[in-house]
Scaffold this active site. Structure first.
Site, PDB file in Angstrom:
ATOM      1  N   TYR A 109       0.864  -1.169   0.000  1.00 49.09           N
ATOM      2  CA  TYR A 109       0.000   0.000   0.000  1.00 49.09           C
ATOM      3  C   TYR A 109       0.909   1.229   0.000  1.00 49.09           C
ATOM      4  CZ  TYR A 109      -3.330   3.559   1.519  1.00 49.09           C
ATOM      5  OH  TYR A 109      -4.086   4.707   1.606  1.00 49.09           O
ATOM      6  N   ASP A 152      -2.271  -1.487  -3.932  1.00 50.77           N
ATOM      7  CA  ASP A 152      -2.658  -0.130  -4.261  1.00 50.77           C
ATOM      8  C   ASP A 152      -1.384   0.694  -4.276  1.00 50.77           C
ATOM      9  OD1 ASP A 152      -3.593   2.425  -4.472  1.00 50.77           O
ATOM     10  OD2 ASP A 152      -4.745   2.420  -2.613  1.00 50.77           O
ATOM     11  N   HIS A 255     -12.179   1.649  -4.398  1.00 51.78           N
ATOM     12  CA  HIS A 255     -11.422   0.756  -5.281  1.00 51.78           C
ATOM     13  C   HIS A 255     -12.259  -0.501  -5.545  1.00 51.78           C
ATOM     14  CE1 HIS A 255      -7.310   2.594  -4.586  1.00 51.78           C
ATOM     15  NE2 HIS A 255      -7.982   3.091  -3.566  1.00 51.78           N
TER      16      HIS A 255
END
Length: 264
Positions: A109, A152, A255
């Site tokens: 992330y 991500d 998302h």
């Protein structure tokens, strides 16, 4: 092996959506970002009840957090760096013991970077750039075979990874300094698995802002979520799915899940 990556934006809040994902796509491995749950409160038993006996996670209250859920045994990768010295739960890695040989899996992330793309006034942007540089340097010194990176990454690097290349060039997630660094990271030895299936000239998004009430009509999306593989795994890529319907679930994440199938 079916692998899913998803910024769930709070695991405990959206656990019912994860149950839906598990029952519809039936992934073998799920990588989550922004779990937002400290380790003592991680819902391990609920996830094991979904069939994910093997778990590896790192989390904190209210922010960040990453997790790997697997039907296959996992061997966690120890001694991973605490990137930029922050210890803010942005990376976990493990060997996934698939029926063939193990694959090395990393779940990231990457920092979002705040609003202003200027390191002199925005320390969050400076942190983001430094984070990607540090990760890039670390992977340069590792053997890169049978390795998968997902997560991500908070950067949409290609022209058609955003709804308007021209309008977003000065917006954090699509600025040249971010794109240059993400490209350098990929170039240490990885292939963009999503673009293996969808050519670079076609639009491809995984994120739509909560500010877009009619997200489907406006379609102002960005591809912030990624799946990279080492070149030796490219022949093992089978199919890829972006689960756009998840953006319409009740109280959705901004998302959507990305699923990639491998023949391993």
């Amino acid at each position: 092996m079916r692998l899913v990556t998803w910024n769930i934006n709070s695991l405990r809040l959206r656990l019912p959506h994860l149950e839906t994902l598990a029952s519809t796509l039936r992934p073998d491995v799920i990588c989550l970002q922004e779990t937002k749950v400290p380790d003592p409160l991680f819902p391990a038993e609920a996830l094991r009840a979904l069939g994910y006996e093997h778990l590896h996670y790192k989390g904190m209250k209210s922010y960040n957090g990453v997790a790997i859920l697997s039907r296959y045994p996992l061997t966690p990768l120890d001694r991973l760096p605490d990137w930029h010295g922050k210890e803010d739960c942005r990376h976990v890695g493990a060997l996934v013991h698939t029926p063939g040989a193990p694959v090395e899996l990393h779940d990231f992330y990457v920092p979002a970077g705040g609003d202003e793309p200027d390191i002199t006034i925005n320390p969050k942007f400076a942190h983001k750039l430094a984070f990607v540089e540090e990760v890039t340097a670390w992977f340069k010194n590792r053997t890169r075979e049978r390795t998968i990176l997902v997560g991500d990454f908070n950067i949409a690097p290609l022209e058609h990874d955003v709804w308007s290349h021209k309008q977003l060039l000065k917006i954090v997630s699509h600025t040249p300094p971010e794109i240059e660094r993400l490209t350098a990271w990929q170039n240490v030895g990885f292939v963009d698995a999503m673009r293996h299936f969808v050519p670079a000239h076609e639009k491809l998004y995984t994120w739509w802002s909560y500010r877009n009430r009619d997200w489907k009509t406006s379609n102002r999306g960005r591809r912030l979520d990624h799946v990279w593989v080492t070149p030796d795994l490219v022949p093992n890529l089978s199919t890829m799915t972006v689960l756009r319907d998840a953006r319409d679930w009740t109280s959705p994440s901004d998302h959507v899940p990305v699923a990639v199938d491998f023949t391993l």
